[in-house]
Structures are given as C-alpha cells and as structure tokens.
Design a protein around this motif. Structure first.
Motif, short mmCIF file in Angstrom:
data_model
loop_
_atom_site.label_atom_id
_atom_site.label_comp_id
_atom_site.label_asym_id
_atom_site.label_seq_id
_atom_site.Cartn_x
_atom_site.Cartn_y
_atom_site.Cartn_z
N LEU B 43 -105.48 51.84 10.41
CA LEU B 43 -105.03 50.69 11.35
C LEU B 43 -106.22 49.53 11.31
O LEU B 43 -107.51 49.91 10.85
N PRO B 44 -105.98 48.31 11.50
CA PRO B 44 -106.92 47.26 11.63
C PRO B 44 -107.85 47.55 12.67
O PRO B 44 -107.45 48.18 13.68
N GLU B 45 -108.92 46.66 12.74
CA GLU B 45 -109.78 46.52 14.13
C GLU B 45 -108.94 45.48 15.03
O GLU B 45 -108.53 44.56 14.74
N VAL B 46 -109.13 45.82 16.32
CA VAL B 46 -108.83 44.99 17.59
C VAL B 46 -109.70 43.73 17.51
O VAL B 46 -110.75 44.01 17.21
N GLY B 74 -101.25 36.38 13.83
CA GLY B 74 -101.66 36.71 15.01
C GLY B 74 -103.19 37.42 15.29
O GLY B 74 -103.68 37.54 14.15
N GLU B 75 -103.76 37.62 16.37
CA GLU B 75 -104.76 38.36 16.35
C GLU B 75 -104.65 39.85 17.20
O GLU B 75 -103.77 39.82 18.28
N VAL B 76 -105.21 40.76 16.52
CA VAL B 76 -104.84 42.26 16.64
C VAL B 76 -105.16 42.43 18.19
O VAL B 76 -106.41 42.22 18.61
N ILE B 77 -104.48 42.67 19.24
CA ILE B 77 -104.76 43.20 20.47
C ILE B 77 -104.74 44.49 20.81
O ILE B 77 -105.23 45.13 21.79
N LYS B 102 -100.19 45.78 17.77
CA LYS B 102 -99.63 44.58 18.66
C LYS B 102 -100.56 43.28 18.55
O LYS B 102 -101.76 43.61 18.45
N VAL B 103 -99.86 42.23 18.33
CA VAL B 103 -100.86 41.04 17.83
C VAL B 103 -100.56 39.97 19.02
O VAL B 103 -99.35 40.09 19.43
N LYS B 104 -101.16 39.17 19.38
CA LYS B 104 -101.11 37.89 19.99
C LYS B 104 -100.81 36.96 19.05
O LYS B 104 -101.73 36.48 18.18
#
Lengths: 364, 126
Positions: B43-46, B74-77, B102-104
């Motif tokens: 998984l990527p980092e938030v 998006g940015e990972v949230i 989930k991303v913003k």
C-alpha cells in the motif's frame, strides 16, 4: 502448444478445473479450481494431496556392473544402499557442476532405478548411455511408460493402503516396495517433496486413471504445480534450475552431504575437491524477511548495503507468517553482516535462518 | 459476482467509486480471479499524490506480482490496513472490504476514460 506432451491424467486435471500451463515440455495443472492456497493447506493440515508428476523421468540400470557404474556417475555412496532403499543423489559433469539431482532406488545388486527431472531427461539419458559404454550395464529410459504420482499428507497412508496389495506400514522413510497396486503392479516409496509423510507411486500408464480416481475417492485433494512449489520451498529443498544448475557445484549448493568424496572415483569428483579447497564464490543460505514483502527468484540480496547475491526460490510462507527464501550470497556473508532483500527498489530487512522454514512431518 | 452499479472501471481492471471529491480504488473481480490467491498487498503512504494511470501499489498472488494503477488522480487519504494481515479480502470481496485505498480527487479529467459496469463487461468479452 502442439509440441507439448500430455500425461495419461490430462483429462482428469481438466475435469477437476485444472488451469493448464506448459511445464518441462508437458501440459500440467498449475492449480485446480479451489486455488493453490487451499491445495497447500490440505497437504499441510492433515488431509492428503495427490500430485501428477508423470513428467519426471525414470531410468532402469541393470547388469553386473550396475553398482560400479552408479558409483561412477552419481555423487552419493550407492554401496551403502540395501535392497528396497532410496537415496538422494546427483549427476555431475567433469566440471563438478550439476547435470541433475536424482533419486536412486536399489532393487538388488544388479538392478537399480533412477528418478530424474523432466527438464533434464534427455540430457541425463544421453549422459548415462555414453558412460554406460564402459560398463557391463544396460540403461533403459522407461519414462514414457511410467506414470508417477505423489500422495502426500497425514492421510496419505490410509488412502493408499486401500489399493496397495502390501503393508505400507512396513515401508520406512526413503524405503520402497514393489507389488500389487490397483489392478496391476508398481513401486511405492515413502518419499516426497513436501515435508509431509507420504509416498511416490510408480505405475504403468494403463492404470494411471484407475489409481488417480481411487485415491481421489479416498479424499485425496489434487495439487497443482504452484502448491507443489510452495510445499517444496517451505522445506528448503533444492530445485534444479533454481538452487542447482550446471553453473554450481555441490560446494555452493550445500549438497556436500550427498557428495561422498571418500567413496572412490566419480565424475566431477576432482573438480569438487578443487572447488572445496579453493573455496566457493557463493554459497546458499536460507533467509526470512523481518520486514513486509515477498522475496522472489532473482531479487537481489544485499549485505551491509552492498550487493552480495540473489534469491533462487522465495515465497510468502503461510506457516512461517512471512517471506522466506533461499539465496546465494558471497561466502563471507553466510554468517555475517546485515541482510536485506531489494524489493521494488527498497531494502527490506531479513535474517538468516535454517531449513526447513516450517516443521517437517516426514516419518524418519 | 454482481457488480455494484456505482463503480467505474479501467482497462487495467481497476475499479473506482467516486463520492463527492473522494474516490475509492480496488481491483475488479476479473482481476482477482486471474491473479489467483492473493497473499500480499503493498500500500502507498497516506499523503502521497498519485497521477491518473500511475502505479500506486502492488498486489501479489502465490505466483504473480501485479501493479495497481490509479483510475483518477488524487492524494491518498486512507489505506485499507486490513489487507496487511488479510490480503485475501481482495479475492473474497473485491468490491467491498477488499478495497485498497481512498484518495481526495485532485483532477477528475481522466474520468472520461472510465467504463461503466456494462461497458467493462463488454470489454472483458472482447
């Protein structure tokens, strides 16, 4: 796919939902409909798994010189075998590197049976025939007539006993017996490649389906190549083309225990002695990731931040709870230095461990 | 497996659910089926910014390693931490608890390339 061979059980694999892939010149199931993990679990957790390994080759060696011939072409000490015993061994070339790893079955002083790897079959047979010219032996490739099944797991003996015409309890670890199996006959050895109690069953192709169906009816779970490789890797067993090849000798591959330098002359002996004296350029180790990830074949292994070697076999071990691998590293790194495996550009920490990676249930 | 009608799909067999400015990513039922038993998810980092089409993570089955690509930028949230111990949730419930991140949403233009469930089913049949 037209050049690929099918085993007598091909239709049975398809009927069981087998996902067929090319492997060592054959069309074989990599997994069946329930998937590799459930197959793995069936073997590890008390059931019995049945494997079609007919692609492997069988060679009969007979004649007055059978023992002296096998002493010369194989690495292990064949004179130590009693009738009905199996021995893990290898064929080396003059450079001391592996032509193949094999098992040797002693029927009697003048009759032996070798089980060889599918991918090496024609190379092995050509080598054996060439060397046999100097001995009073006949070498017969029986691969095309023989079906080989493995039945592995805690319930293997009970299932197999229902179709075997002799007492399996009397067949010890790395021993074999010949006799009635189903409607014909064959060889059953208490051997395998999984770390569980179990058997390998050599039968004529004519009864392959009958024996397969009977064992499946006894609850044996068909196991594909993927789960077979998981079970093998978890035990740390070497596989030709991965840990061993014509690029390494038994010194690198941690297989000096099957290479008996004191038994007399054999092909590759001198080269192995030289390599042993000079020291290997790399050595096989077992490692377990302490960080997250799956160490896979060819991933680079680093020690103290400097590249030292690469993974030869690796997996996510459900029982060990993480990534485990066999890897070659420089000899000075076998015991010393901080170990990491490079996974997608990141250094993932690992520690040295011993094999098997998980408990073995073979009956010794 | 029935496909939730609010999902959109990519040719790389990812799905995305867009709710306001938030997008949830996962892999399709077809993808998990093709991969087989999934044993590891990276998984990527938030906080990381991801472009549409960028590889943001990795899904590994017993035999295969497969990148996952962002359907939208998006940015990972949020990341699905449950997958770190139960990667097989991606197999058992790819459109539900097997979601990945989930991303913003930062740029929604790429949505024009996404397929609705009917279009994705047709794409699979091609």
């Amino acid at each position: 796919m037209s050049d690929l061979l099918k085993t007598p059980l091909f239709d049975a694999h398809v009927a069981e939902g087998g996902k067929i892939v090319p492997f060592a010149g054959y069309e074989l199931p990599v997994q069946y409909s329930n998937g590799a993990l459930k197959e793995y679990t069936a073997v590890r957790e008390g059931a019995a798994g049945i494997f079609d390994i007919t692609h492997m080759g069988q060679v009969r060696v007979e004649g007055k010189d059978a023992l002296s011939f096998l002493q010369y072409v194989t690495t292990n000490d064949v004179s130590k075998l009693v009738d009905g015993q199996v021995q893990y061994s290898a064929l080396l070339n003059e450079q001391g590197t592996f032509i193949d790893d094999i098992t040797t079955y002693k029927i009697n002083d003048e009759a032996y049976y070798l089980c060889i790897n599918a991918a090496n079959r024609h190379k092995d047979v050509a080598h054996l025939l060439k060397e046999a010219a100097n001995f009073d032996v006949t070498v017969t490739d029986e691969s095309d007539d023989t079906t080989l099944l493995a039945l592995q797991g805690a319930k293997a003996q009970a299932a197999l006993q229902t179709i075997a015409g002799f007492d399996l309890e009397a067949v010890g670890y790395y021993k074999f017996a010949r006799g009635k199996i189903g409607s014909a006959g064959g060889i059953i050895s208490r051997t395998g490649y999984t770390g569980e109690d179990g058997f390998e069953i050599y039968i004529p192709n004519s009864i392959a389906l009958e024996v397969w169906d009977a064992l499946v009816a006894q609850g044996a779970v068909p196991i594909g190549l993927a789960a077979r490789d998981m079970l093998r890797t978890e035990m740390g067993y070497a596989l030709y083309g991965h840990e061993i090849s014509d690029a390494v000798t038994p010194v690198e591959a941690k297989l000096m225990w099957i290479t008996k330098l004191a038994k007399g002359d054999f092909i590759g002996k001198q080269a192995v002695e030289t390599r042993k004296a000079e020291g290997a350029q790399k050595r096989l180790i077992a490692l377990k990731l302490t960080g997250r990830g799956i160490p896979r074949e060819h991933y680079k292994v680093f020690v103290d931040g400097v590249e030292s070697g690469e993974v030869t076999s690796g997996m996510h071990s459900p029982l060990a709870g993480g990534g485990v691998a066999l890897a070659y590293v420089k000899p000075e790194h076998v015991t010393d230095g901080a170990l990491t495996v490079e996974i997608r550009g990141k250094q993932i920490e690992a520690e040295r461990t011993t094999t098997p990676f998980v408990r073995s249930n073979v009956r010794k | 497996m029935s496909v939730p009608t609010d999902l959109k799909f990519t040719k790389e067999h990812e799905w995305v659910r867009i709710e306001g400015d938030t997008a949830t990513f996962g892999i399709s039922d077809h993808a998990q089926e093709a991969l087989g038993d999934i044993v590891f998810v990276e998984l990527p980092e938030v906080g990381r910014s991801i472009d549409a089409g960028e590889a943001y993570g990795v899904v590994e089955s017993v035999k295969a390693v497969s990148d996952t690509y962002a359907p939208v930028a998006g940015e990972v949230i949020e990341i699905n931490e449950a997958l770190e111990s139960e990667a097989d949730l991606v197999n058992s419930d790819p459109y539900g608890v097997g979601w990945i991140i989930k991303v913003k949403i930062s740029d929604n233009n790429a949505e024009t390339e996404l397929m609705n469930p009917e279009e994705y089913t047709e794409f699979l049949d091609e």
